[in-house]
Motif scaffolding. Structure first.
Motif, mmCIF file in Angstrom:
data_model
loop_
_atom_site.group_PDB
_atom_site.id
_atom_site.type_symbol
_atom_site.label_atom_id
_atom_site.label_comp_id
_atom_site.label_asym_id
_atom_site.label_seq_id
_atom_site.Cartn_x
_atom_site.Cartn_y
_atom_site.Cartn_z
ATOM 1 N N LYS A 131 0.927 -1.326 0.148
ATOM 2 C CA LYS A 131 -0.033 -0.041 -0.079
ATOM 3 C C LYS A 131 0.942 1.224 0.007
ATOM 4 O O LYS A 131 2.015 1.206 0.548
ATOM 5 C CB LYS A 131 -0.872 -0.070 0.970
ATOM 6 C CG LYS A 131 -1.968 -1.192 1.122
ATOM 7 C CD LYS A 131 -2.849 -0.958 2.437
ATOM 8 C CE LYS A 131 -3.686 -2.269 2.461
ATOM 9 N NZ LYS A 131 -4.578 -2.241 3.684
ATOM 10 N N GLU A 132 0.243 2.167 -0.460
ATOM 11 C CA GLU A 132 1.031 3.551 -0.535
ATOM 12 C C GLU A 132 1.018 4.217 0.730
ATOM 13 O O GLU A 132 0.037 4.275 1.504
ATOM 14 C CB GLU A 132 0.345 4.534 -1.457
ATOM 15 C CG GLU A 132 0.958 5.826 -1.751
ATOM 16 C CD GLU A 132 0.402 6.631 -2.993
ATOM 17 O OE1 GLU A 132 1.012 7.789 -3.217
ATOM 18 O OE2 GLU A 132 -0.428 6.200 -3.728
ATOM 19 N N LEU A 134 1.998 7.857 2.772
ATOM 20 C CA LEU A 134 2.019 9.110 2.728
ATOM 21 C C LEU A 134 2.367 9.694 3.880
ATOM 22 O O LEU A 134 2.019 9.391 5.146
ATOM 23 C CB LEU A 134 0.694 9.935 2.118
ATOM 24 C CG LEU A 134 0.170 9.256 0.694
ATOM 25 C CD1 LEU A 134 -1.042 10.052 0.389
ATOM 26 C CD2 LEU A 134 1.116 9.374 -0.317
ATOM 27 N N GLU A 140 3.330 9.142 9.463
ATOM 28 C CA GLU A 140 3.127 8.425 7.974
ATOM 29 C C GLU A 140 1.303 7.869 8.099
ATOM 30 O O GLU A 140 1.109 7.489 9.188
ATOM 31 C CB GLU A 140 3.884 7.211 8.243
ATOM 32 C CG GLU A 140 5.302 7.463 7.754
ATOM 33 C CD GLU A 140 6.264 6.261 7.637
ATOM 34 O OE1 GLU A 140 5.904 5.187 8.400
ATOM 35 O OE2 GLU A 140 7.244 6.253 6.695
#
Length: 218
Positions: A131-132, A134, A140
């Motif tokens: 998963k991304e 960010l 995070e």
């Protein structure tokens, strides 16, 4: 608007192999057993189920799993249904475990047309794999993508003939959420009343979201 009320045998018109079905309920409470039975009897297969849990072997959506009609489950836990666990270990069914709050928000995003939700839940665990991630204000977050379904099946305590719904007690869990996130929404209703008998402030799912209803007592 009484055309929203259909008989159970018409549910089959909205079923097909490989479809995605969202279901309300918590350990079977709030899951529409009559609609589940109609899906069971239809014999459709390769279903993807999205819901809080898989209840028990013989309640909620459990019978669909036991009858080998389910290909994948997206859920927050499977511990109460030994058959789901057995099939997962045997490779007979795919299970995507999603933290309960994250599952609710992914469904909410699907209903609202949003691109996803940022959550710190799962950071540093296997939940984060693939998963991304960010960085927002030095912290995070995982980008969790929205969930939608071909069909949402919900259980309401009361409805008027327009399709305004009221839930009872714990059945007011995932039912209002999934009613926003599916192409077709079918509600099983315990008590039908005339339009105007439900106070507007008591409506938990508005009629605009409900496509069809079946009576529990039909």
């Amino acid at each position: 608007m009484q055309k929203k009320l259909i008989t159970t045998d018409k549910i089959g018109d909205f079923l097909k192999d490989g479809m995605t079905i969202m279901y309300g309920g918590f350990m079977g409470c709030g899951t529409p057993s009559k609609i589940v039975n109609a899906i069971l009897e239809s014999g459709i297969k390769d279903i993807t189920l999205i819901g809080n849990d898989t209840a028990f072997v013989d309640t909620g959506v459990g019978p669909l799993i036991s009858n080998n009609q389910v290909k994948k489950v997206i859920t927050s836990h499977i511990g109460t249904n030994r058959e789901t666990g057995r099939k997962m270990i045997a490779g007979e069914i795919e299970v995507e475990l999603v933290p309960q709050g994250t599952l609710a928000e992914r469904i909410r995003c699907g209903g609202a047309g949003l691109g996803g939700v940022l959550t710190p839940t799962g950071i540093g665990t296997i939940v984060a794999e693939g998963k991304e991630i960010l960085l927002v204000n030095g912290r995070e977050y995982l980008l969790e993508l929205p969930l939608r379904a071909d069909l949402a099946i919900i259980h309401a305590h009361q409805a008027d003939y327009n399709g305004n719904l009221v839930y009872q007690y714990a059945a007011r869990n995932f039912n209002p959420l999934i009613a926003t996130a599916a192409d077709t929404v079918i509600a099983q209703v315990d008590e039908l009343v005339e339009v105007g008998q439900i106070h507007p402030d008591a409506v938990m799912t508005p009629a605009a979201l409900v496509d069809f209803m079946v009576s529990t007592n039909d």
